[in-house]
Design a protein around this motif. Structure first.
Motif, short mmCIF file in Angstrom:
data_model
loop_
_atom_site.label_atom_id
_atom_site.label_comp_id
_atom_site.label_asym_id
_atom_site.label_seq_id
_atom_site.Cartn_x
_atom_site.Cartn_y
_atom_site.Cartn_z
N VAL A 14 30.37 71.16 19.12
CA VAL A 14 30.76 69.95 20.08
C VAL A 14 31.91 70.27 20.53
O VAL A 14 32.94 70.27 19.74
CB VAL A 14 30.40 68.50 19.48
CG1 VAL A 14 30.94 67.51 20.52
CG2 VAL A 14 29.04 68.44 18.95
N VAL A 15 32.14 70.46 21.86
CA VAL A 15 33.49 70.42 22.49
C VAL A 15 33.87 69.01 23.05
O VAL A 15 33.15 68.63 24.02
CB VAL A 15 33.85 71.49 23.37
CG1 VAL A 15 35.21 71.59 24.00
CG2 VAL A 15 33.24 72.75 22.68
N PRO A 16 34.75 68.20 22.23
CA PRO A 16 34.69 66.74 22.66
C PRO A 16 35.45 66.54 23.71
O PRO A 16 36.30 67.56 24.44
CB PRO A 16 35.28 66.17 21.30
CG PRO A 16 36.21 67.20 20.83
CD PRO A 16 35.53 68.57 21.04
N GLY A 17 35.72 65.06 24.10
CA GLY A 17 36.51 64.83 25.34
C GLY A 17 38.10 65.09 24.77
O GLY A 17 38.29 65.21 23.48
N THR A 18 38.82 65.28 25.89
CA THR A 18 40.41 65.36 25.58
C THR A 18 41.31 65.05 26.91
O THR A 18 40.65 64.90 27.89
CB THR A 18 40.73 67.00 25.50
OG1 THR A 18 42.03 67.06 25.63
CG2 THR A 18 40.24 67.71 26.67
N ARG A 19 42.23 64.58 26.52
CA ARG A 19 43.18 63.87 27.46
C ARG A 19 43.99 65.07 28.16
O ARG A 19 44.83 64.96 29.20
CB ARG A 19 44.11 62.91 26.90
CG ARG A 19 45.45 62.62 27.80
CD ARG A 19 44.94 61.01 28.39
NE ARG A 19 46.40 60.94 28.98
CZ ARG A 19 47.07 61.11 29.99
NH1 ARG A 19 46.70 61.96 30.86
NH2 ARG A 19 48.06 60.55 30.35
N LYS A 31 45.21 72.18 28.53
CA LYS A 31 45.61 72.53 27.32
C LYS A 31 44.67 72.84 26.27
O LYS A 31 44.79 73.61 25.49
CB LYS A 31 46.61 71.14 26.93
CG LYS A 31 47.24 71.43 25.29
CD LYS A 31 48.11 70.34 25.17
CE LYS A 31 49.31 70.09 26.14
NZ LYS A 31 50.32 69.09 25.59
N ALA A 32 43.60 72.21 26.15
CA ALA A 32 42.45 72.47 25.23
C ALA A 32 41.74 73.75 25.59
O ALA A 32 41.45 74.57 24.67
CB ALA A 32 41.23 71.38 25.46
N GLY A 79 29.42 70.15 25.46
CA GLY A 79 30.60 69.58 25.74
C GLY A 79 30.26 68.20 26.37
O GLY A 79 29.29 67.84 27.06
N ILE A 80 31.30 67.28 25.85
CA ILE A 80 31.51 66.10 26.41
C ILE A 80 32.82 65.75 27.14
O ILE A 80 33.96 65.89 26.54
CB ILE A 80 31.32 65.08 25.36
CG1 ILE A 80 30.02 65.44 24.52
CG2 ILE A 80 31.52 63.47 25.74
CD1 ILE A 80 30.03 64.55 23.27
N CYS A 81 32.69 65.27 28.21
CA CYS A 81 33.85 64.83 29.10
C CYS A 81 34.66 65.99 29.55
O CYS A 81 34.44 67.16 30.00
CB CYS A 81 34.33 63.75 28.62
SG CYS A 81 35.66 62.81 29.82
N GLY A 82 35.89 66.05 28.64
CA GLY A 82 36.81 67.22 28.90
C GLY A 82 36.29 68.37 28.22
O GLY A 82 36.64 69.64 28.92
N GLY A 83 35.53 68.39 27.08
CA GLY A 83 34.74 69.59 26.60
C GLY A 83 33.61 70.07 27.61
O GLY A 83 33.68 71.32 27.97
N PHE A 84 33.14 69.08 28.46
CA PHE A 84 32.27 69.57 29.41
C PHE A 84 32.90 70.46 30.54
O PHE A 84 32.59 71.49 30.89
CB PHE A 84 31.67 68.36 30.17
CG PHE A 84 30.89 68.49 31.25
CD1 PHE A 84 29.88 69.80 31.86
CD2 PHE A 84 30.97 67.63 32.35
CE1 PHE A 84 29.32 69.96 32.79
CE2 PHE A 84 30.21 67.69 33.48
CZ PHE A 84 29.45 68.64 33.69
#
Length: 506
Positions: A309-314, A318-319, A344-349
């Motif tokens: 899982v590549v999760p959300g990020t602010r 940078k991620a 991928g979720i949110c920023g990960g997506f």
């Protein structure tokens, strides 16, 4: 408590961050709700990357949403009027009454708006007091952060404005809890000290009688008693407040229930990207029997994972840099080529897409994505805050969206608001895995792609498990705190005549 004076309340402060304020606040809310009290949580100012979207489309801290669930009420922006979302070491996005109003440095935030903000948060608290029998407020950090007292709107600032009594929580598992209680009180002004009603020991392991001499000495030194000793409790699993404080080596969430005999364990690796947000999305996976979830930061840790899982990020850009620097980007590309599952979720997506145009969050301009999904992302000034519902994999799904990036999906198979290509999925929807039927269908797809003999448990209900957790918090208060004394504080305020401790006393 029906028939008592209008809008009583209490502030739960802490000797430090992570002392257990969120847990105690939720526990008091659940205990009161079980007594038939109409109660609401409140945190004037929260700093967190884990947030939630209310029904009216307001963004608040997930901890306050969890506390509202503990109180058995619908969360609203009134319960967390100021949310600070860190974007780095020196600046945060300021979310006011559920809507972003801009980026600000710590110095700028504390430099000139506090009087205005205190008026806003006090007004929100008064609105809650006009609706509920009791409001249980949570402080932030420590009330003895004397360098910030002048601009404080979340600890003694709000307690003074509302004339609420304060109970200070201390984490005895860290050690030095009696010194922390005494020092916290002694550093406060006489006016602030007059509201410190007493203390609550948290995370105690062992025989409570061993603490009694210390509690008696604390009473003799401060004139204030201890309202209870809460035992250390494994596996509470409540929403974390701040993703920046995740310990990569210690943040392992494992199901306590083994899979049925003859079935495999399913391993989930979550890339602990910088400024990770809403990592609570994976809690629903960890709730499944036989699913092990761990946070990772090295490419070799993906080798035995059945799902990454590549999760959300602010900080999506940078991620991306972080994923590339650590070799995780190459590892994800190899997984996709081999047909091994990635979500991928949110920023990960967004990071999994082909291209990002960002003049808003990172101001980096054009940035190449990982190219695992046919998606192009453009960051907009206006933030998307929504509570979507839909279907995927033949199941109903509900979630919530919090993002500046607008995704243009150019191909693949539709998947919620995103897409799927082979074994790679992407969506902006947080919380989708809490939908039980969808989660089970998704895990069946993951298991098939991973070649695992794994069948999700047909009766795992994430909402029921969450309710059990909240009831456990209520039990901790009911069984280990002086509830009669807490009720008197909520109804009548801090006792009069509490002594003042000059700094350096006795």
């Amino acid at each position: 408590m029906s028939g008592t004076r209008r809008g009583g309340g209490l502030l739960v402060a802490g000797t430090t961050s992570d002392a257990g304020k969120s847990v105690v606040t939720a526990g008091i809310c659940r205990w009161l709700a079980r007594q038939g009290v109409k109660v609401a949580p409140f945190k004037a100012q929260n700093m967190s990357l884990n947030s939630f979207v209310t029904r009216e489309g307001a963004e608040i801290g997930r901890a306050q949403a969890m506390q509202a669930q503990a109180a058995r009420v619908e969360p609203t922006a009134l319960m967390n009027p100021v949310l600070l979302k860190p974007g780095g070491d020196r600046s945060s996005q300021v979310v006011l009454l559920g809507k972003p109003v801009g980026e600000m440095s710590a110095r700028g935030y504390h430099g000139g708006r506090q009087e205005q903000l205190l008026g806003i948060v006090t007004d929100c608290l008064e609105q809650l007091r006009g609706t509920y029998d009791a409001v249980i407020c949570e402080g932030a950090g420590s009330p003895a952060e004397i360098n910030l007292r002048r601009t404080d709107i979340v600890n003694m600032g709000i307690a003074r404005a509302a004339r609420f009594p304060v109970v200070v929580v201390g984490d005895i598992d860290r050690g030095g809890v009696f010194a922390s209680f005494f020092g916290t009180t002694a550093l406060l002004s006489p006016e602030d000290q007059s509201l410190i009603a007493g203390y609550l020991v948290n995370k105690f392991r062992g025989d409570v009688s061993l603490l009694e001499p210390g509690m008696e000495m604390l009473r003799s030194l401060t004139g204030r008693g201890t309202y209870g000793v809460l035992p250390f409790q494994h596996g509470l699993g409540i929403d974390e407040e701040d993703g920046l404080r995740v310990s990569l080596r210690g943040a392992v969430r494992e199901s306590v229930v083994a899979p049925p005999v003859g079935q495999d364990v399913l391993r989930v690796a979550v890339c602990a990207v910088p400024l990770m947000s809403n990592f609570t999305d994976v809690d629903a996976l960890a709730a499944e029997p036989g699913v092990i979830v761990r946070f990772v930061d090295r490419a070799e840790e993906l080798a035995d994972a059945d799902l990454v899982v590549v999760p959300g990020t602010r900080g999506t850009v940078k991620a991306l840099e972080w994923l590339r620097e650590r070799g995780l980007a190459e590892a994800l590309a190899r997984r996709a080529a081999e047909g091994r599952p990635v979500l991928g979720i949110c920023g990960g997506f967004q990071a999994l897409g082909e291209h990002i145009e960002d003049e808003v969050e990172s101001k980096a301009g054009s940035v190449a994505g990982l190219g695992l999904l046919p998606v192009r992302v453009r960051f907009a000034v206006e933030k998307t805050l929504a509570r979507p519902v839909g279907t995927a994999l033949g199941e109903e799904v509900a979630g919530y969206e919090i993002h500046h990036g607008v995704a243009e999906v150019l191909g693949g198979e539709p998947f919620l608001d995103g897409c799927r290509v082979g074994s790679v999925w992407g969506t902006h929807w947080h919380g989708s895995l809490e939908s039980d039927g969808f989660r089970r269908a998704f895990l069946r797809e993951v298991a098939a792609a991973a070649g695992r003999r794994f069948v999700p448990a047909p009766d795992t209900s994430f909402s029921a498990l969450r309710e059990e957790q909240l009831d456990l918090l209520g039990d901790l208060i009911e069984e280990h705190a002086d509830t009669a004394a807490l009720l008197r504080l909520i109804e009548s305020g801090a006792p009069s005549g509490l002594p003042f401790l000059p700094p350096g006393a006795p």
